[in-house]
Design a protein around this motif. Structure first.
Motif, short mmCIF file in Angstrom:
data_model
loop_
_atom_site.label_atom_id
_atom_site.label_comp_id
_atom_site.label_asym_id
_atom_site.label_seq_id
_atom_site.Cartn_x
_atom_site.Cartn_y
_atom_site.Cartn_z
N THR A 128 0.81 -1.22 0.00
CA THR A 128 0.00 0.00 0.00
C THR A 128 0.84 1.27 0.00
N LEU A 129 1.81 1.35 0.91
CA LEU A 129 2.62 2.57 0.99
C LEU A 129 3.52 2.72 -0.23
N THR A 130 3.91 1.62 -0.87
CA THR A 130 4.67 1.72 -2.11
C THR A 130 3.79 2.30 -3.22
N ILE A 131 2.53 1.90 -3.25
CA ILE A 131 1.59 2.44 -4.24
C ILE A 131 1.41 3.95 -4.01
N SER A 132 1.56 4.40 -2.77
CA SER A 132 1.44 5.83 -2.47
C SER A 132 2.49 6.67 -3.18
N SER A 146 1.31 9.10 -5.88
CA SER A 146 0.76 10.42 -5.58
C SER A 146 1.73 11.32 -4.81
N TYR A 147 2.64 10.75 -4.04
CA TYR A 147 3.58 11.55 -3.25
C TYR A 147 4.96 11.63 -3.88
N GLY A 148 5.22 10.80 -4.90
CA GLY A 148 6.56 10.72 -5.46
C GLY A 148 7.40 9.75 -4.65
N PRO A 149 8.41 9.12 -5.27
CA PRO A 149 9.23 8.14 -4.56
C PRO A 149 9.89 8.69 -3.30
N LYS A 150 10.38 9.92 -3.37
CA LYS A 150 11.01 10.52 -2.19
C LYS A 150 9.97 11.03 -1.19
N GLY A 151 8.92 11.64 -1.70
CA GLY A 151 7.89 12.16 -0.81
C GLY A 151 7.21 11.07 -0.01
N ALA A 152 7.06 9.88 -0.61
CA ALA A 152 6.38 8.78 0.08
C ALA A 152 7.20 8.23 1.23
N ARG A 153 8.48 8.57 1.27
CA ARG A 153 9.31 8.07 2.37
C ARG A 153 8.81 8.59 3.72
N VAL A 154 8.36 9.84 3.75
CA VAL A 154 7.85 10.41 5.00
C VAL A 154 6.63 9.64 5.46
N LEU A 155 5.73 9.33 4.52
CA LEU A 155 4.53 8.58 4.88
C LEU A 155 4.89 7.17 5.31
N GLY A 156 5.94 6.60 4.72
CA GLY A 156 6.41 5.28 5.14
C GLY A 156 6.85 5.28 6.59
N VAL A 157 7.51 6.35 7.01
CA VAL A 157 7.93 6.47 8.41
C VAL A 157 6.72 6.60 9.32
N PHE A 158 5.74 7.44 8.93
CA PHE A 158 4.52 7.58 9.73
C PHE A 158 3.82 6.23 9.90
N ALA A 159 3.68 5.50 8.79
CA ALA A 159 2.99 4.22 8.84
C ALA A 159 3.76 3.21 9.70
N TRP A 160 5.08 3.23 9.59
CA TRP A 160 5.90 2.33 10.41
C TRP A 160 5.73 2.64 11.89
N LEU A 161 5.79 3.91 12.26
CA LEU A 161 5.64 4.29 13.66
C LEU A 161 4.26 3.90 14.20
N THR A 162 3.23 4.05 13.36
CA THR A 162 1.88 3.67 13.77
C THR A 162 1.80 2.20 14.12
N LEU A 201 7.67 -3.72 5.88
CA LEU A 201 7.46 -3.30 4.49
C LEU A 201 7.37 -1.77 4.41
N ASN A 202 6.71 -1.16 5.39
CA ASN A 202 6.59 0.30 5.40
C ASN A 202 7.96 0.96 5.54
N LEU A 203 8.82 0.37 6.35
CA LEU A 203 10.14 0.96 6.53
C LEU A 203 10.99 0.81 5.27
N GLN A 204 10.77 -0.23 4.49
CA GLN A 204 11.44 -0.33 3.20
C GLN A 204 10.97 0.78 2.27
N THR A 205 9.67 1.07 2.29
CA THR A 205 9.15 2.18 1.49
C THR A 205 9.77 3.50 1.93
#
Length: 468
Positions: free
Chosen positions: A90-94, A97-113, A313-317
């Protein structure tokens, strides 16, 4: 990142890289058992008790539980639809919309959650184990606490290491066992309820009702949405989209509604229902306390397996160059440390309430951007858009529409948030109402639609495969 083994005796090594058509398997209805097994835990019962603890009457609590889950679990279903089409998480698919670099921030948020949920589950497992040991005459000394934490953290590590295929099979059987066990628990608790007295209780205001609905959404379907495609990605590309959405949503919705109502009912007969280890067993007959504590431990360990699988998986994203197995091990160690701090400090419930209240600030805008992007591109993704390779040139590394929509959505959600640790100004001005989720969803969705609707989304070429 390696091939996925179909053998149950080997660990899955695949991370966020695309699942090839030759390794797809399963049916959409398998998702129902996965999410049913994942959501049938004492944690879910506790969330129902929390709703009553907000001051709602039993009738209000039941209504808030039904409404909150009706709003939240379709989000999990819709966030599962993209998995078969893309073959990735899911976060890789993001990244679309966020761009490969931009999605990294969301990956961290999802991982922390997910780390927060993992730690919360492990803390309760340890409390249950220590209670069982004390009943057997073993004192909960610091040494015993450490041994219990390490041992139980090791146990919860196993299913995520074996991976998707083993987890899908295991969850099918666990869901049946848990359904029977919680049915027995309900049969023991419900006859003790004075529904006449409960129906005449004064209840809470409309603003507090909105806080309860937000809590229900945050604890359930909304918080699971970032993991939706992590488990549907192995389905064949021909899998029915409506079936994927329906079975994923139904598998989580039914257990959540029933067990949260059980928690609300239990809270109407004891003020300690929100404490599932030392409080809630007080309404159970003595012969069922030990089976209940075992049920609490096993169900939470199973739920944590789903969290652990997705968090790595989120942290890989997020761009961390570690294997999926390495991520699972690292997450387990971190959860063990958090659990030790919480067990020693006895601050679990304060931590849980604060955590649930704040996670919606990022999650509601994220799911709005994710689903709006999916709708705008009509479900078509180009693998190149989902890759994050240093050598790629000529395409945006940051998705401005997604990042702007996310930021605005988070701002509005924070302004309308009502949690135990923070109350936003818009919530204060509206009598304490919590409209953070609908406000964040609407703001992010409309912003992204306005900024991205003219984008030329590329169709995915089924012959094109990218290494993510």
């Amino acid at each position: 990142m390696g091939r996925t083994s179909s053998s149950a005796s080997r660990f899955e090594r695949r991370g966020i890289d695309l699942v090839p058509d030759t390794e797809r398997y399963g049916r959409p209805r398998d998702l129902m058992f996965l999410w049913a097994g994942t959501t049938m835990t004492v944690f879910t019962v506790v969330y129902g008790a929390f709703v009553v603890a907000l001051g709602l009457s039993l009738g209000q609590a039941v209504l808030a539980i039904v409404v909150g889950n009706l709003l939240a679990y379709p989000l999990l279903g819709l966030a599962s639809v993209q998995g078969p089409a893309t073959g990735t998480t899911t976060l890789t698919i993001s990244r679309a919309s966020y761009g490969p670099k931009g999605a990294r921030v969301l990956g961290v948020f999802a991982w922390l959650t997910l780390v927060g949920f993992e730690a919360g589950g492990l803390i309760l497992v340890v409390f249950a184990a220590l209670t069982l040991l004390e009943r057997a005459g073993v004192a909960a000394t610091p040494a015993v606490q450490i041994v219990a934490i390490v041992a139980l953290a090791g146990v919860q590590l196993l299913l995520p290491l074996f991976g998707h295929a083993v987890m899908m099979k295991a969850q099918k059987y666990f869901s049946a066992v848990f359904a029977v066990a919680f049915a027995v628990m309900a049969a023991l608790v419900v006859p003790q309820v004075d529904f006449g007295a409960a129906s005449t209780a004064e209840g809470a205001s409309l603003s507090m009702f909105t806080v309860a609905v937000a809590l229900v959404m945050a604890s359930g379907g909304l918080s699971w949405a970032p993991s939706g495609s992590n488990f549907s990605r192995y389905l064949p590309t021909t899998a029915s989209r409506p079936a994927v959405a329906w079975y994923a949503a139904l598998g989580g919705f039914v257990p959540y509604v029933l067990l949260q109502i059980l928690g609300a009912v239990t809270a109407s007969i004891t003020l300690d229902a929100s404490d599932p280890i030392s409080g809630l067993p007080g309404v159970l007959p003595a012969w069922f306390v030990v089976p209940y504590l075992v049920l609490a431990m096993v169900s939470l360990l199973v739920q944590n397996s789903t969290n652990l699988y997705s968090s790595g998986l989120n942290l890989q994203t997020a761009g961390v160059p570690v294997s999926r197995i390495g991520m699972v091990v690292a997450d387990t160690v971190l959860c063990a440390v958090i659990t030790y701090v919480a067990v020693v400090g006895e601050s679990f419930y304060d931590m849980l309430n604060a955590f649930l209240g704040l996670l919606v600030v990022w999650m509601a805008p994220w799911v709005a951007v994710y689903l709006t992007d999916w709708r705008l591109r009509r479900g078509r993704y180009a693998p190149a858009e989902l890759a994050d390779r240093p050598g790629d040139r000529g395409r945006a590394r940051f998705g401005t529409p997604g990042l702007v929509a996310q930021a605005l959505g988070m701002l509005v959600a924070a302004l309308w948030l009502h949690s135990t640790t923070y109350v936003g100004p818009l919530s204060t001005w509206t009598g304490g109402a919590d409209l953070s989720i609908p406000a964040g969803l609407l703001t992010a969705s409309l912003t992204y639609w306005a900024l991205a609707r003219r984008a030329a989304f590329r169709s995915s070429d089924p012959r094109e495969r990218a290494t993510l």
